[in-house]
Write a protein that holds these residues in place. Structure first.
Motif: not given
Lengths: 734, 385
Positions: A364-371
């Motif tokens: 999945p994308p490595n975005h800080p707010r992925w969780t």
């Protein structure tokens, strides 16, 4: 003589101390937290490391998947994090962006080419973790069910059409066989299973630069519609139940991970199953893209020994030790590129499938707010397959939510949290001084009250003030910095749909349990109070559930409510048809009151009525006998005796029981926490669980605190209201 | 009279039915904890092991099972000529094995006719298997025929035990439950003693002494039950970390040493004791300390029993704060250990139930032992006359 002994002993003492000092100076301790590998095995590897590095001691702690992330967050919040921690690839971005992890980009050049998953270990072009184990999902299929349905057991489906055909052929509800299985009711697995279909079809969630949401696309729609079609022939359940049922031969195909290679033979040695690559759409250029995730080792910024920590990580992840783990556990995939050449994989072709699938897997994308983003995506999947929401709308919904998250920037707060501490401490000291001055005259009372006063001031008032201040601010738990934002938290709570739903669930819980609990316990108390033998036995029997821990009860009832647990067996026995899933995972609901919620309410009544029965019993025993004797002489019926003698006499206790029960039921939490984590689809989220989730999953302590205080006010209002309604003498006035 | 008897009989029946329903989940818990594997419906009675029927030198079959859950091998065997002997070896994943000879069961070896052979697992020295891991997982079963003979085998099955204590052993040792048990016990006992003492003196102060803001303070005691503890977690956690109490017994014990419920209860009870005794004692020249220890405490025994039991049960069963405040195995309590026990292998009910039983048993025993005190105390203490 004396002097010589003295001097000698001093010299000896000195040298011992000096030696110790030298050794102590060099000896360092590293703490390591891990989730995936067997603890004894890890300890063996660590002993090997310690033998090679005499001055390093390593302290190993094993965490669990359900709570590992929470624990890491909590430890970071307190500045008490381990040196080395195992993190899932989806968590890296969040922690790296908060500054919690050490940047190791420059120290890994010697191993860069040897491992997979470096993309998932990076954030903002810097590397923060070392890949250790890789996770991917492949297609598991039951060869016997294939043969029975007339399919070739050596030709697993290669594309979507073949998959759907196979699923339809195998699906046989009359014999309790499902064609396919889909995970729902858990936070991560649903999107891990679905997104590969979307990805294989060419869909993407975020743009490369992580700025735009690309979820709302034709490719996603096609994938979701296909998934919905598959779901018509699927068991929709939590992962553990699917594991069990697949092992028993009740499911034709499932997408799952390498742990099943070991689990299935353990549960059912005779099951004839195979693994294959994830089917791809029949388009041109489509590839079978699976989900790739994995475990990385990270070093926390606060570590005092980063160099040694990195050495330990390189040791644990090197080929020799990784293959040892693979060999013993047989259910993990190493993140090592060369591993595919190991002779081990020639003997274990099933495991080789995983390794090969890894090459075409993405994460999945490595975005800080992925969780946080995975929540709307999971909701999108669950709504489509469980609530029949049209895929187009579900996708739009999720897309809007993700876009909103992309817009809001998480700016680090300005003020340091130590300020709150000092403020709170100041108030406590002031209160203490005030109390001392006013009670100076009653030294004895002061002395006797002091333990409680101290406890109350330090562990009650201080955290209270602290959290009230937080409720007026935006407090980032990971960086411990905050900004005062006034009443924004409180006002936004009223627009928060999640909170409204949580509140509704809580009220339903209260209204649905308290009357029944009180009535049942009163009834039992009256029964026991009659002239019958063995009263103590009944008392003991009814009270036993009260003595057991909530966790125990939650565990036992999860067992009872499982697909083939006692609950479903009883229904079968009575001939009542029911869905085959666990009661805790059934999405059916009326006005948002769902079966899982009702199940937990039933459990709650079971667990608490004995306590109140004893209280009522005590009350009943104080009612003078002669009242009843007089009534008997007058020819009163049982009901009249109850209505005119028993009930009025018991009013104070009934009030007490109702109030206590209400307060506890409005605060229900541990059951939800261990049984359903607020799911499925947020149907069992209660107010307090919402508070926990706001604070520890969304990292918004400010919002969490404000919700908590709103809840407290509601609880107090309820209690006062109840006391006013049931007009009796005030218990306080004694 | 007959009517009363009829009513009483129905009452008894009803009560028995209720008690059975109430106790069923707990009974289920204990029952499952003793099973070697499987669930209520999915009983694994035996496992059929496929093996070559004609064994010339050796044959093996993969089993991949924890051998402690099984009681014996059962199969039919015969020899080509008669008199052959063979050896059965259990091998773990590293190839280590432990063996048993057939001549222990068949004095003169197999005969030329089919014979049933039963080999108990207890005859194998399974301790040598899997030295690194607690489970005794056997990967292969190897059958070697001695002296180049040929043996025929049919229907090789591994029968599982009916009940086993292996789950409890697993959970105690490799599951660390022994340590959790000790922690829970230590903490619960200290908190109970603390509460019994400190709540009584505080309750006495509220019941007998006059001081400013008395009603306000008492109201605070009641109000403190209403605030959800979840919101206090983070400040308390940070506080514990700053004073170095994280992951220590201090953090788990000190905040709970005097609890509002106990104060409330003791205050109610002491308020109803006749003041005359204390006044008399004061006239006789007794000090405050003597009044407390020689009059109040002895007279309050029923209430002390309730406070004690409630506090013990609460301290034993509490979950959230120990969960947040402990990090390592050696500090966790039983409920926390149980919640964390679930592993990737979902559905390992037998071990979960063993852990649950260990967590539940002590409190049940305490309750059953002190049942009389609770009732007596509630009767005289809490209720208005």
């Amino acid at each position: 003589m004396k002097i010589i002994t003295c001097v000698t002993s001093v010299i000896i003492l000195f040298s011992v101390l000096a030696l110790d000092y030298c050794r102590a100076d060099k000896e360092i301790t590293l703490t390591v937290w891990e989730l995936s590998a067997n603890e004894q095995l890890m300890q063996r590897l660590i002993n090997k490391f310690e033998a090679q590095h005499p001055y390093i001691r390593v302290n190993l702690q094993q965490l669990t998947w359900e709570y590992g992330l929470d624990k890491f967050v909590i430890s970071l919040a307190a500045g008490n994090a381990p040196d080395v921690c195992e993190l899932g690839t989806t968590w890296i971005a969040k922690f790296a962006s908060s500054g919690a992890l050490l940047d190791i980009t420059d120290d890994i050049n010697d191993i860069k080419d040897k491992y997979f998953l470096w993309d998932s270990a990076a954030y903002d072009n810097r590397t923060y973790g070392v890949p250790w184990l890789a996770g991917t999902r492949v297609l598991f299929y039951n060869k016997d069910l294939f043969a029975k349905a007339g399919l070739n057991p050596y030709r697993p489906p290669k594309d979507w059409k073949e998959l759907l055909d196979a699923v339809k052929l195998i699906n046989n509800p009359r014999e309790g066989i499902w064609g396919f299985s889909i995970i729902a009711g858990e936070p991560e697995a649903p999107w891990q299973e679905f997104l590969p279909f979307a990805w294989s079809n060419g869909a993407r969630i975020l743009s490369e630069d992580l700025q735009r949401c690309l979820l709302d696309s034709k490719e996603t729609l096609e994938a979701l519609e296909f998934y919905k079609e598959l779901s018509r022939y699927s068991l929709i359940e939590r992962q553990s139940q699917i594991n069990e049922l697949f092992a028993e031969g009740k499911i034709g195909l499932q997408i799952s991970g390498s742990w099943n290679l070991r689990l299935i033979p353990r549960l059912n040695p005779g099951l004839n199953f195979g693994v294959s690559f994830v089917p791809k759409p029949q388009k041109e250029n489509a590839r079978n893209i699976a989900f790739s995730g994995g475990e990385l080792f990270v070093i926390t910024k606060g570590s005092n020994h980063p160099k040694e920590a990195l050495e330990l990580i390189k040791f644990l992840t090197n080929k020799e030790n990784i293959m040892e783990i693979v060999r013993v556990q047989q259910n993990v995939v190493p993140a090592q590129k060369e591993a595919v050449n190991e002779p081990y994989y020639r003997e274990h072709p099933d495991q080789k499938v995983f390794l090969t699938q890894l090459e075409t897997s993405i994460g999945p994308p490595n975005h800080p707010r992925w969780t946080e983003m995975q929540e709307p995506i999971t909701a999108m999947i669950e709504k489509t397959i469980m609530e029949g929401v049209p895929p187009r709308d579900a996708i739009k919904d999720a897309s809007t939510k993700i876009e909103a998250m992309l817009k809001t920037k998480n700016e680090a707060g300005v003020i340091n949290n130590k300020l709150i501490s000092w403020f709170a401490i100041f108030i406590i000291l002031a209160a203490a001084v005030f109390i001392y001055i006013t009670m100076r005259g009653n030294k004895i009372a002061l002395l006797y009250l002091s333990p409680w006063l101290l406890t109350f001031l330090i562990f009650g008032l201080y955290p209270l003030i602290y959290s009230i201040v937080i409720s007026f601010s935006s407090y980032d738990i990971l960086t411990s910095r905050f900004d005062l934002i006034g009443l924004k938290n409180y006002s936004s709570v009223f627009f928060d749909i999640e909170f409204q739903k949580a509140l509704w669930h809580t009220v339903v819980f209260c209204v649905g349990t308290v009357p029944f609990t009180v009535a049942l316990s009163l009834f039992c108390a009256i029964l026991i109070n009659r002239k019958i033998p063995f009263k103590q036995l009944y008392q003991a029997g009814l009270f036993l559930p009260v003595t057991t821990s909530v966790i125990v009860i939650a565990t036992v009832f999860t067992y009872i409510y499982s697909p083939r647990g006692l609950a479903n067996i009883t229904l079968d026995f009575l001939g009542i048809i029911h869905p085959q899933s666990s009661w805790l995972n059934s999405p059916k609901s009326w006005f948002d009151i769902s079966i899982p919620l009702l199940s937990i309410m039933a459990m709650n009544i079971w667990a608490s009525f004995g306590y109140y029965a004893i209280l009522f019993l005590a009350g009943l025993q104080t009612i003078p006998e002669n009242l009843y004797e007089v009534a008997d002489l007058d020819g009163a019926t049982e009901w009249q005796k109850f209505r005119y003698i028993t009930f009025p006499q018991l009013k104070p206790i009934i009030l007490l029981v109702i109030v206590i029960n209400t307060i506890y039921s409005l605060q229900v939490f541990p059951e939800i926490f261990t049984m359903t984590m607020g799911g499925p689809l947020g149907l069992t989220t209660t107010a307090v669980y919402h508070i926990y989730s706001l604070g520890f999953h969304k990292f918004d302590m400010g919002q969490a605190s404000s919700v908590a205080y709103i809840l407290s006010v509601i609880i107090m209002l309820f209690s006062v209201l109840q006391m006013k309604l049931i007009k009796t003498d005030d218990i306080l006035k004694e | 009279m007959k009517k009363t008897d009829l009513i009483n009989s129905t009452v008894v029946l009803l009560l028995i039915a209720l008690v059975i329903v109430t106790l069923t989940p707990l009974a289920l818990m204990f029952y499952t904890s003793l099973k070697p594997a499987g669930t209520l419906t999915n009983q694994i009675r035996e496992i059929a092991l496929p093996v070559r029927s004609e064994i010339r030198h050796a044959a093996f079959t993969k089993i991949n099972q924890d051998i402690r859950k099984f009681s014996h091998f059962s199969f039919l065997a015969k020899g080509a000529l008669g008199g052959e002997n063979f050896e059965i070896t259990l091998c773990d994943i590293q190839g280590k094995g432990c063996s048993v000879d057939s001549n222990k069961y068949l004095k003169n070896g197999v005969t030329a006719d089919w014979q049933r052979v039963i080999i108990p697992i207890s005859d194998f020295n399974i301790k040598t298997l899997n030295l690194g891991l607690p489970e005794k997982v056997v990967e292969d079963v190897v059958i070697r025929v001695k002296n180049r003979g040929t043996v025929f085998m049919q229907g090789l099955t591994l029968k599982s035990k009916r009940v086993t204590l292996a789950n409890y052993l697993d959970v105690f040792i490799s599951g660390y439950f022994a340590r959790y048990f000790f922690n829970s016990l230590l903490i619960a006992i200290i908190i109970t003693i603390g509460n019994i003492f400190l709540c009584t003196i505080a309750g006495y102060a509220f019941a007998r002494k006059e001081f400013p803001f008395k009603n306000l303070l008492f109201f605070l005691i009641l109000a403190s039950i209403m605030i959800p503890p979840q919101v206090l977690i983070v400040p308390i956690f940070i506080m514990m970390k700053n004073i170095g109490w994280l992951n220590t017994y201090w953090a788990l014990i000190v905040p709970s040493l005097v609890q509002p419920f106990g104060i409330f209860l003791m205050r109610q009870y002491i308020a109803r004791l006749p003041v005359s005794l204390e006044d008399q004692a004061r006239v006789d020249g007794a000090t405050e300390k003597q009044i407390i220890f020689k009059i109040i405490f002895p007279l309050s025994r029923p209430a002390l029993a309730i406070v004690g039991i409630n506090t013990f049960m609460g301290a034993w069963n509490t979950f959230l704060f120990p969960f947040i405040l402990t990090n390592t195995h050696d500090m966790r309590t039983l409920p926390v250990g149980l919640a964390l026990f679930k592993n990737l292998q979902g559905g390992d009910w037998v071990h979960l139930m063993a852990g649950s039983s260990i967590t539940a048993l002590p409190v049940i025993i305490v309750f059953l032992g002190f049942q009389k005190h609770i009732i007596a105390g509630l009767t005289t203490g809490l209720v208005k006359r």
